[in-house]
Write an enzyme that holds these catalytic residues in place. Structure first.
Site, PDB file in Angstrom:
ATOM      1  N   TYR A   1     -84.174 -34.187 -35.285  1.00 17.91           N
ATOM      2  CA  TYR A   1     -85.622 -34.310 -35.107  1.00 17.91           C
ATOM      3  C   TYR A   1     -86.335 -34.084 -36.449  1.00 17.91           C
ATOM      4  CZ  TYR A   1     -84.564 -34.186 -30.104  1.00 17.91           C
ATOM      5  OH  TYR A   1     -84.066 -34.454 -28.850  1.00 17.91           O
TER       6      TYR A   1
ATOM      7  N   HIS B   1     -78.626 -36.855 -32.672  1.00 19.13           N
ATOM      8  CA  HIS B   1     -78.484 -37.731 -31.514  1.00 19.13           C
ATOM      9  C   HIS B   1     -77.894 -39.085 -31.889  1.00 19.13           C
ATOM     10  CE1 HIS B   1     -80.176 -34.926 -28.803  1.00 19.13           C
ATOM     11  NE2 HIS B   1     -81.392 -34.959 -29.283  1.00 19.13           N
TER      12      HIS B   1
ATOM     13  N   GLN C   1     -73.998 -36.925 -15.914  1.00 22.01           N
ATOM     14  CA  GLN C   1     -74.443 -37.994 -15.026  1.00 22.01           C
ATOM     15  C   GLN C   1     -75.871 -37.822 -14.528  1.00 22.01           C
ATOM     16  OE1 GLN C   1     -70.310 -38.435 -12.734  1.00 22.01           O
ATOM     17  NE2 GLN C   1     -71.878 -39.757 -11.882  1.00 22.01           N
TER      18      GLN C   1
END
Length: 672
Positions: free
Chosen positions: A168, A254, A341
């Site tokens: 970030y 990420h 999930q």
């Protein structure tokens, strides 16, 4: 004496004493997008506080609108917004907990057109290219962090966490790869770390001395051009000097090509990176990522690598993690299986987060957990995830439940999932189900195939069919050839598989079978094997902690085929599918789309693509072509006048997953 003396001991963070070393890490939930958002957030956090977690870190709040994760994201920058926070902080305090607000500026990861960054380079995971901040805007952004921290104190938070990790905005300033500036905030190491240091000093100056200031540092960037170990250690020392009370350790960006938190990452795989920070400072250091049991947490602290542990997803799976640890009920902790999930995959596909293991997570106000005033007798047929979940929840409400399972053991398809490399955490889920069935008082009859007569004449008020699925057998000439195997035969180990294999079907099961055939079981359990496979330098001697990955020597030559055109694996999990595809590419698995299956014979699999006929000379053809619901008992029971419910794969086999099965089962138990 407790087996977790370090984990359960108190610790002082600044002026605050925490009763244990377990912290709920920050996570995005999107609860703010649902109806009654404040009530939901208050219930979500208060439930964890009642579970005795020592401290809670909220999801990230941007200090300015352009710093949000996506459109409509969380912002705290004005006093008018305090009314939304006061019920949350009050609920946590009343539950005996402490809550800290995370301040997160997404930088070039912000999925908004007005996103900003140190330099204009676009992130490969964002459609928007950032605008570079001018020097005066950098100073204004520093002030915005201090403003948000002051508002957080006014709103009743016990502190703030400054998010400086995961790629970030702050991390973009500290890494040379994303910081190409030539002013006082770019260039040399000292200038690149000035932005976070000024933020910490500004926040410290704006809040009272007993207000906690936590800084989340990137302990290993896993990006070319990231920091090396010596720089990270020096940066941590400077953060302490600037006024931080504690350092939380983040891992990777990420957009890194190395997985950091999926089940394919071994537990506590990043301990060496944490230790590098811990050895550099005198303030407490908190470890995070792939810590999901009290044993792992205790070992990390006992080793001296960290003082506390941050767990995010494990607190979705079981909000009473800390309470059960203190009470010696560790075997009753619902495990985080790191499947992603229902949590990360939901967030990355613009849905609200919850948990495969615990459908109540984020839905606390929707479930009224109380005993039934009129207990009934339930027969549940099938001890897969759906059947076990219903049986446990119904029994806890006071109903008498008998669970029938034709196989000699409970678990259903979970028993096959456990055998896939990277899915060993499913063993923990099976253990939890076994303990929970026993504690709830469910009568379990394994090795018993329930008949219509036994169910209709057994005195049951209601039958719940959780009989699962049957593998679909496609209509291909030669489908009964001895070369052809079903996925259940392969994953169970009942069938010998040759060195050359064709897999028909590229859904989740097809990919699992491919990983089972070529994967390295040690890669997801041994940190050393994991680092070698993915090219991670444990010493972080290189910038970003990257190293050349070791070559993979697959045990078999595998070809995967699907009828549909386009790339294979589009339906895999958003946060984990890329990992599995990368592993299969490394194992040289060939992926063929648009295949028309012509024949299976002694020579192998005959197929065509765009009219061109081809042959795969293989030893075996494994069929993973979908499933059909197993409902053979339904009509006969209904004709006998029995009340029958279908759940899990027996209800709908298409795109079957354990999350949907468990969620449906628990909701049925509540409704009945």
């Amino acid at each position: 004496m407790t087996p977790y003396p370090n984990l359960l001991s108190p610790i002082r963070i600044g002026a605050t004493t925490l009763p244990n070393r377990m912290v709920m890490g920050a996570m995005h939930t999107r609860l703010e997008t649902m109806d009654r958002p404040i009530e939901r957030l208050a219930a979500f956090y208060a439930t964890r506080a009642r579970g005795e977690i020592a401290m809670i870190l909220t999801g990230g709040y941007a200090p300015v609108p352009e710093g949000v994760m996506d459109e409509g994201g969380l912002v705290l920058n004005s006093r008018e917004q305090l009314a939304d926070h006061l019920p949350i902080t009050s609920a946590v305090r009343e539950a005996g907990g402490r809550i800290v607000l995370q301040i997160l500026h997404a930088g070039r990861y912000a999925r908004v057109p007005e996103c900003v960054a140190p330099s204009p380079a676009k992130a490969r995971i964002n459609a928007y290219a950032p605008r570079a901040l001018a020097t005066n805007e950098v100073w204004a952004t520093i002030e915005s962090y201090a403003n948000t921290a002051a508002l957080a104190a006014e709103a009743g938070y016990a502190g703030v966490e400054i998010m400086g990790s995961e790629g970030y905005l702050i991390n973009e300033f500290t890494a040379a790869i994303t910081n190409q500036r030539d002013d006082e905030f770019g260039g040399s190491f000292d200038r690149r770390i000035r932005f976070p240091l000024e933020i910490v000093k500004a926040v410290r100056a704006r809040v009272r001395p007993d207000f906690m200031l936590v800084y989340r540092i990137s302990s290993i960037d896993l990006m070319e051009g990231g920091m090396a170990a010596a720089e990270i250690a020096e940066f941590a020392r400077r953060i302490e000097q600037a006024g931080a009370d504690m350092i939380n350790v983040g891992v990777g960006w990420h957009e890194s090509a190395v997985p950091t938190i999926a089940a394919s990452v071994p537990r506590a795989a990043w301990a060496a990176a944490v230790r590098n920070v811990k050895q550099a400072v005198s303030i407490p250091v908190m470890a995070s990522n792939r810590i999901n049991t009290p044993e792992v947490a205790e070992a990390l602290i006992a080793s001296g690598a960290a003082d506390l542990v941050s767990m995010a997803r494990p607190l979705l799976a079981d909000p009473e993690f800390a309470l059960k640890t203190r009470q010696g009920r560790v075997d009753e902790i619902a495990p985080c299986i790191a499947c992603n999930q229902a949590c990360l995959d939901h967030i990355f596909t613009e849905r609200v987060a919850t948990c495969l293991v615990n459908p109540r997570a984020g839905r606390e106000i929707e479930f009224m957990d109380r005993r039934s005033p009129s207990p009934r007798r339930f027969a549940v047929v099938g001890a897969g995830p759906a059947g076990m979940s219903f049986a446990i929840d119904a029994a806890r409400r006071g109903h008498r439940v008998t669970l029938f399972e034709a196989a000699p053991e409970i678990g259903g398809l979970l028993n096959l999932a456990c055998r896939v490399p990277g899915k060993s955490e499913f063993d923990e889920l099976l253990r939890y189900f076994a303990v929970s069935l026993q504690r709830a008082g469910v009568e379990v009859r394994t090795g018993t195939r329930a008949s219509v007569d036994a169910l209709a004449g057994g005195g049951f008020d209601t039958v719940v069919l959780a009989t699962g699925v049957l593998p679909r057998r496609p209509d291909i000439p030669g489908i009964d050839h001895p070369k052809v195997l079903g996925y259940t035969e392969v994953l169970s180990g009942r069938a010998e598989v040759g060195e050359r294999v064709a897999i028909i079907g590229a859904g989740g099961i097809g990919f699992d079978v491919a990983e089972f055939l070529v994967g390295d079981p040690e890669e997801s359990t041994s940190p050393d094997a994991f680092r070698k496979a993915w090219g991670v330098d444990a010493a972080i001697a290189s910038p970003g902690g990257l190293a050349p990955p070791s070559p993979h020597r697959p045990r078999r030559r595998v070809h995967m085929l699907q009828r549909k055109p386009g790339s294979l694996g589009k339906a895999l999990g958003k946060s984990t599918g890329w990992i599995l595809k990368a592993k299969l590419r490394r194992a040289e698995v060939e992926m063929i789309a648009g295949a028309r299956y012509e024949l299976i014979d002694d020579r192998g699999l005959h197929y065509s693509v765009d009219g061109e006929r081809r042959l795969l000379d293989v030893d075996n053809v494994i069929v993973c072509a979908g499933q059909e619901p197993e409902r053979s008992l339904h009509d006969a029971l209904a004709q006998r006048g029995m009340l029958v419910h279908l759940i899990g794969g027996a209800d709908e086999a298409a795109e079957l997953d354990a999350y949907r099965a468990i969620d449906q089962a628990v909701r049925l138990a509540v409704s009945l």
